[in-house]
Design an enzyme around this catalytic site. Structure first.
Site, PDB file in Angstrom:
ATOM      1  CG  PHE A  88     -10.110   9.830  -6.797  1.00  0.00           C
ATOM      2  CD1 PHE A  88     -11.115   9.071  -6.218  1.00  0.00           C
ATOM      3  CD2 PHE A  88     -10.090   9.949  -8.177  1.00  0.00           C
ATOM      4  CE1 PHE A  88     -12.081   8.433  -6.997  1.00  0.00           C
ATOM      5  CE2 PHE A  88     -11.041   9.324  -8.961  1.00  0.00           C
ATOM      6  CZ  PHE A  88     -12.036   8.559  -8.372  1.00  0.00           C
ATOM      7  CE  LYS A  89     -10.394   6.605 -10.738  1.00  0.00           C
ATOM      8  NZ  LYS A  89     -10.376   6.408 -12.181  1.00  0.00           N
TER       9      LYS A  89
END
Length: 281
Positions: free
Chosen positions: A111-112
């Site tokens: 997600f980063k």
């Protein structure tokens, strides 16, 4: 608008957004924040008609005001065009009757990626015309490290060192990183913070015009890109007819160091109709 500067949560400093992005963490150990977030006035109806990239440019212009429109457009295009396997960047899907925001469509499936494809562009732009180079020092429990290494791999005048807890990441994550430490993620993070506050390290790096910075969520340049997907999620709920314009929604956010949910709180301050932010640790 008054207070057009970032300052440490511990009270020190008055920095422009570009300077705050390059520094990452304040000398006193605080995080750089801007007190004017809740005074931002957005045309929410117009904003929520934009696609992800255009929405990002509009939101970034509010909080990164010393970046020109052209600079932000270039940063967003380099960060997101052709790097995600969904046109939505962060598509909203239904799991039964529960809307779920998918944040794994980036180059490393973390997600980063959403933030760490953007942060290198913001840093590189902030370095234009300056003598300094940047060394990114980051702690990871797995995802941040590989996403940061991927994001910064071609960034000019920026190096990166990632520390991770030996034996506590997956094999595929371990093979992408080179600086193991004994202990857990908190030990790695504490070590990074000590390095930031080391006068000896600072003096040695100053000789070569190198500035230490971070790709962890302590960097405002990492937090700001995460604000966008909260607005994007709300837009997709509107498009699906799940909610009506202005209706408040709840976000349940899995989080470790609270950077993800803090971005959601920033979105709320900026006018997104959020009722509750629920932390799932």
């Amino acid at each position: 608008m008054e207070n057009r500067y970032y300052h440490s949560t511990r009270g020190s400093g008055k920095l422009s957004p570009k300077e705050a992005v390059l520094r990452g963490i304040a000398d006193d150990g605080g995080l750089y924040v801007w007190d004017g977030l809740e005074d931002v006035r957005l045309d929410l109806d117009a904003l929520l008609k934009l696609d992800y990239q255009e929405m990002a440019k509009r939101l970034f212009a509010e909080v990164l005001w010393d970046y020109s429109e052209e600079e932000l457009a270039r940063c967003v295009d380099l960060a997101y065009t052709g790097k995600f396997d969904s046109e939505q960047i962060t598509p909203l899907v239904m799991a039964g009757d529960l809307p779920v925001l998918e944040l794994f469509h980036g180059p490393t499936s973390a997600f980063k990626d959403v933030a760490l494809c953007m942060l290198p562009q913001l840093m590189s732009t902030a370095l234009n015309g300056r003598k300094e180079k940047v060394m990114i020092v980051t702690a990871t429990s797995g995802d941040t490290g590989k996403a940061a290494l991927s994001g910064f791999q071609d960034a000019e005048n920026i190096g990166i060192t990632v520390f991770y807890p030996y034996g506590k990441v997956s094999d595929i994550q371990r093979l992408q990183m080179v600086c193991p430490i004994r202990g857990n993620f908190d030990d790695a993070q504490s070590g990074v913070k000590r390095l930031f506050h080391s006068a000896q390290a600072k003096a040695a790096l100053d000789e070569d015009h190198i500035v230490l910075s971070s790709a962890n969520s302590i960097n405002i340049g990492r937090l700001v890109p995460q604000i966008v997907y909260y607005f994007a999620a709300y837009r997709q709920l509107l498009e699906a007819g799940t909610i009506q314009m202005g209706e408040e929604v709840n976000f349940c956010v899995p989080t470790g160091n609270f950077g993800n949910v803090l971005a959601g709180y920033y979105a709320k301050l900026m006018g997104l109709p959020v009722h509750r932010l629920i932390v799932a640790a």
